[in-house]
Write a protein that holds these residues in place. Sequence first.
Motif, mmCIF file in Angstrom:
data_model
loop_
_atom_site.group_PDB
_atom_site.id
_atom_site.type_symbol
_atom_site.label_atom_id
_atom_site.label_comp_id
_atom_site.label_asym_id
_atom_site.label_seq_id
_atom_site.Cartn_x
_atom_site.Cartn_y
_atom_site.Cartn_z
ATOM 1 N N ALA A 28 0.828 -1.421 -0.023
ATOM 2 C CA ALA A 28 0.117 0.092 0.112
ATOM 3 C C ALA A 28 0.689 1.122 -0.017
ATOM 4 O O ALA A 28 2.056 1.221 0.480
ATOM 5 C CB ALA A 28 -0.958 -0.060 1.145
ATOM 6 N N MET A 29 0.246 2.210 -0.590
ATOM 7 C CA MET A 29 0.794 3.563 -0.612
ATOM 8 C C MET A 29 0.717 4.351 0.416
ATOM 9 O O MET A 29 -0.474 4.672 1.071
ATOM 10 C CB MET A 29 0.643 4.354 -1.996
ATOM 11 N N LEU A 43 -3.282 3.576 0.880
ATOM 12 C CA LEU A 43 -3.879 3.349 -0.507
ATOM 13 C C LEU A 43 -3.318 2.336 -1.370
ATOM 14 O O LEU A 43 -2.134 2.014 -1.392
ATOM 15 C CB LEU A 43 -3.652 4.805 -1.541
ATOM 16 N N ALA A 44 -4.308 1.788 -2.196
ATOM 17 C CA ALA A 44 -4.007 1.014 -3.444
ATOM 18 C C ALA A 44 -5.023 1.336 -4.373
ATOM 19 O O ALA A 44 -6.188 1.856 -4.149
ATOM 20 C CB ALA A 44 -4.129 -0.555 -3.063
ATOM 21 N N LYS A 113 4.843 1.276 0.827
ATOM 22 C CA LYS A 113 5.506 2.457 -0.308
ATOM 23 C C LYS A 113 5.307 3.754 -0.118
ATOM 24 O O LYS A 113 4.140 4.068 -0.036
ATOM 25 C CB LYS A 113 5.211 1.949 -1.724
ATOM 26 N N HIS A 114 6.371 4.401 0.234
ATOM 27 C CA HIS A 114 6.207 5.829 0.677
ATOM 28 C C HIS A 114 6.146 6.634 -0.790
ATOM 29 O O HIS A 114 7.081 6.471 -1.432
ATOM 30 C CB HIS A 114 7.293 6.344 1.503
ATOM 31 N N PHE A 115 5.242 7.459 -0.627
ATOM 32 C CA PHE A 115 5.053 8.540 -1.873
ATOM 33 C C PHE A 115 5.166 9.867 -1.529
ATOM 34 O O PHE A 115 4.686 10.489 -0.454
ATOM 35 C CB PHE A 115 3.401 8.188 -2.392
ATOM 36 N N ASP A 116 6.023 10.756 -2.074
ATOM 37 C CA ASP A 116 6.314 11.866 -1.649
ATOM 38 C C ASP A 116 5.204 12.865 -2.544
ATOM 39 O O ASP A 116 5.668 13.822 -2.908
ATOM 40 C CB ASP A 116 7.542 12.456 -2.198
ATOM 41 N N GLY A 117 4.043 12.834 -1.936
ATOM 42 C CA GLY A 117 2.892 13.667 -2.431
ATOM 43 C C GLY A 117 2.970 15.171 -2.175
ATOM 44 O O GLY A 117 2.377 16.216 -2.730
#
Length: 120
Positions: A28-29, A43-44, A113-117
Amino acid sequence: MDEALTYHGSCHCGAVRYTAKSPAITAAMSCNCSFCRRSGGLLAFVPVHDFTLHSGSEVLQDYQFGKKVIHHLFCAACGIGSFGRGSLPDGTEMVALNVRCLDEIDADTLAIKHFDGKSL
Ligand SMILES: [Zn+2]
């Protein structure tokens, strides 16, 4: 190709219910944008045609901010954001599932999974 599984999602009070077809969700994010860091969702993503909203369209509220490209939907009764809607850069409509709201998922077992939003 992975076999698609059916995942069942809902808000806390149960007004919002959906199913989504997806290959097994094993990751997941986690996004650090100003919204996600507060809401804490993981999130997926599935294409919109693999998502079915079974109930709750009348209670869903839409929250948008920034570029207003993502619809952060939440239940007006219990406040839980169990999914959102948005589009990929190529225009493909996607649904972001909050995996914490899926019956079949224990979020603590997922790879994150880290997301740099925040930097978008
Ligand atoms: Zn609710």
